[in-house]
Design an enzyme around this catalytic site. Structure first.
Site, PDB file in Angstrom:
ATOM      1  N   ARG A  48      91.623  93.803  44.003  1.00  0.00           N
ATOM      2  CA  ARG A  48      91.385  94.698  42.867  1.00  0.00           C
ATOM      3  C   ARG A  48      90.010  94.502  42.236  1.00  0.00           C
ATOM      4  O   ARG A  48      89.452  95.438  41.670  1.00  0.00           O
ATOM      5  CB  ARG A  48      92.463  94.504  41.808  1.00  0.00           C
ATOM      6  CG  ARG A  48      93.823  95.079  42.197  1.00  0.00           C
ATOM      7  CD  ARG A  48      94.835  94.856  41.103  1.00  0.00           C
ATOM      8  NE  ARG A  48      95.128  93.438  40.915  1.00  0.00           N
ATOM      9  CZ  ARG A  48      95.850  92.959  39.909  1.00  0.00           C
ATOM     10  NH1 ARG A  48      96.324  93.772  38.991  1.00  0.00           N
ATOM     11  NH2 ARG A  48      96.099  91.667  39.822  1.00  0.00           N
ATOM     12  N   ASP A  75      93.450  98.555  44.546  1.00  0.00           N
ATOM     13  CA  ASP A  75      94.740  98.039  44.086  1.00  0.00           C
ATOM     14  C   ASP A  75      95.786  98.401  45.136  1.00  0.00           C
ATOM     15  O   ASP A  75      96.073  99.578  45.362  1.00  0.00           O
ATOM     16  CB  ASP A  75      95.090  98.653  42.730  1.00  0.00           C
ATOM     17  CG  ASP A  75      96.345  98.047  42.113  1.00  0.00           C
ATOM     18  OD1 ASP A  75      97.135  97.425  42.846  1.00  0.00           O
ATOM     19  OD2 ASP A  75      96.529  98.211  40.888  1.00  0.00           O
ATOM     20  N   TYR A 167     109.460  87.215  42.163  1.00  0.00           N
ATOM     21  CA  TYR A 167     108.695  86.845  43.356  1.00  0.00           C
ATOM     22  C   TYR A 167     109.611  86.811  44.584  1.00  0.00           C
ATOM     23  O   TYR A 167     109.287  87.377  45.640  1.00  0.00           O
ATOM     24  CB  TYR A 167     108.060  85.472  43.121  1.00  0.00           C
ATOM     25  CG  TYR A 167     107.332  84.880  44.302  1.00  0.00           C
ATOM     26  CD1 TYR A 167     105.994  85.172  44.533  1.00  0.00           C
ATOM     27  CD2 TYR A 167     107.967  84.002  45.174  1.00  0.00           C
ATOM     28  CE1 TYR A 167     105.312  84.609  45.609  1.00  0.00           C
ATOM     29  CE2 TYR A 167     107.298  83.438  46.249  1.00  0.00           C
ATOM     30  CZ  TYR A 167     105.976  83.748  46.459  1.00  0.00           C
ATOM     31  OH  TYR A 167     105.314  83.183  47.528  1.00  0.00           O
ATOM     32  N   LYS A 171     109.497  89.120  47.994  1.00  0.00           N
ATOM     33  CA  LYS A 171     109.239  88.462  49.274  1.00  0.00           C
ATOM     34  C   LYS A 171     110.392  88.658  50.258  1.00  0.00           C
ATOM     35  O   LYS A 171     110.169  88.769  51.465  1.00  0.00           O
ATOM     36  CB  LYS A 171     108.977  86.971  49.050  1.00  0.00           C
ATOM     37  CG  LYS A 171     107.628  86.677  48.394  1.00  0.00           C
ATOM     38  CD  LYS A 171     106.458  87.122  49.264  1.00  0.00           C
ATOM     39  CE  LYS A 171     105.132  86.624  48.730  1.00  0.00           C
ATOM     40  NZ  LYS A 171     103.972  87.074  49.539  1.00  0.00           N
ATOM     41  N   THR A 202      96.275  76.071  47.547  1.00  0.00           N
ATOM     42  CA  THR A 202      95.193  77.047  47.436  1.00  0.00           C
ATOM     43  C   THR A 202      94.545  77.027  46.061  1.00  0.00           C
ATOM     44  O   THR A 202      93.488  77.610  45.862  1.00  0.00           O
ATOM     45  CB  THR A 202      95.725  78.469  47.687  1.00  0.00           C
ATOM     46  OG1 THR A 202      96.673  78.788  46.660  1.00  0.00           O
ATOM     47  CG2 THR A 202      96.373  78.586  49.055  1.00  0.00           C
TER      48      THR A 202
END
Length: 327
Positions: A48, A75, A167, A171, A202
């Protein structure tokens, strides 16, 4: 909606395969783009934020000198914008041979703090997003009779973890989408790889969203996403992911813990759900919806010995955030 700004360089005289990575401005997506650039692909990175993309491109070129990296702010939840992106890449860069969808959002908090907006954001990014980009890319791949598609899902799509409800819902849908696509593409020369990572270092805990008792949620999630025994080195994860996608593997499970958790849930689903319920009771509760803040903001609410302990436990994750454009 108008298509976001894009930037494409003229195609080279000698064509190399084109790879499109959605969600590549930071974190795992950026590392996957590094891998593809290092293997000679012409890489288009998208997210984005144009500013973050420009930073990511500079990082890739600093390591892979001479690589061809294009940026396109988009987006992934905006279907028309995504279709325009795919058309632009096919027309101005070249046929997309590899698609990897990584775009994601992590929202941490108890069920009583979750709202319709949390679910809309998760589903839009991590379920509708892969659908939005895969279908137009797949149409072009079918015409050529070859291609590689990778969808980053999560062990959370196999075993629903506590305090990650929206989430996990998104997923789980992404797992079904990617696995169903693999079955539908059998024998076509196009492959779909379902990528099932667990926690990775990460630096995502600094950009994850926390609600309910945000500071306390950060205090457990940040270390979990940073400690070596619980999380995987992100550079190694990106390497394994790209290996699997280019090889056309049906499934890529990145850690032994992911394999064990998935198999255990398959054998004893009821026991797994009860175990997750017991774990949830140990985590912070909330009286209802409250503010939602990024991890780096939630961290500021910690003080004293607790802050020092959390900082020590998230050291490796914070270093990864610095490397992977998560700050």
């Amino acid at each position: 909606m108008t298509s976001p700004a894009s930037s494409f360089a003229p195609p080279p005289q000698v064509s190399a395969p084109v790879a499109l990575v959605m969600g590549a401005s930071r974190g795992l997506g950026l590392l996957i783009a590094h891998q593809l650039a290092g293997r000679g692909h012409r890489v288009v990175i998208s997210s984005r934020s144009r500013e973050s993309l420009d930073e990511a491109r500079a990082q890739i070129l600093a390591i892979h000198q001479g690589a061809e990296v294009h940026v396109h702010a988009c987006d992934i939840r905006d279907r028309q914008a995504v279709q325009d992106l795919v058309g632009d890449v096919e027309a101005k860069v070249g046929p997309i041979e590899v698609l990897v969808t990584v775009a994601g959002v992590i929202q941490v908090g108890p069920a009583e703090a979750m709202t319709f907006e949390h679910f809309d954001q998760s589903l839009g990014t991590m379920l509708h997003g892969p659908i939005n980009v895969t279908l137009p890319v797949l149409e072009a791949m079918r015409g050529r009779g070859h291609g590689r598609i990778g969808t980053v899902t999560s062990v959370g799509g196999e075993v629903t973890p506590p305090h990650l409800w929206p989430y996990a819902v998104a997923k789980k849908g992404a797992v079904a989408f990617s696995e169903g696509l693999a079955a539908e593409l059998a024998g076509t020369g196009i492959t779909s790889t379902t990528i099932v990572p667990g926690l990775m270092r990460t630096g995502s805990h600094e950009r994850a969203q926390f609600t309910g008792q945000a500071e306390k949620e950060y205090a457990w999630f940040g270390p979990a996403a940073s400690l070596p025994l619980l999380s995987m080195d992100a550079e190694r994860a990106a390497e394994k992911i790209v290996d699997a996608v280019l090889a056309g593997d049906v499934r890529c499970e990145l850690t032994p813990l992911t394999v064990v958790a998935t198999r255990f849930r398959g054998l004893m689903p009821g026991v797994t759900t009860r175990m997750m319920g017991l774990t949830s009771r140990l985590l912070p509760s909330a009286s209802g919806p409250g503010r939602t803040v990024e991890g780096r903001v939630a961290r500021q609410g910690l003080s004293g010995p607790a802050a020092k302990v959390v900082d020590a436990l998230t050291t490796l994750g914070s270093r990864a955030a610095q490397r992977n454009n998560e700050r």
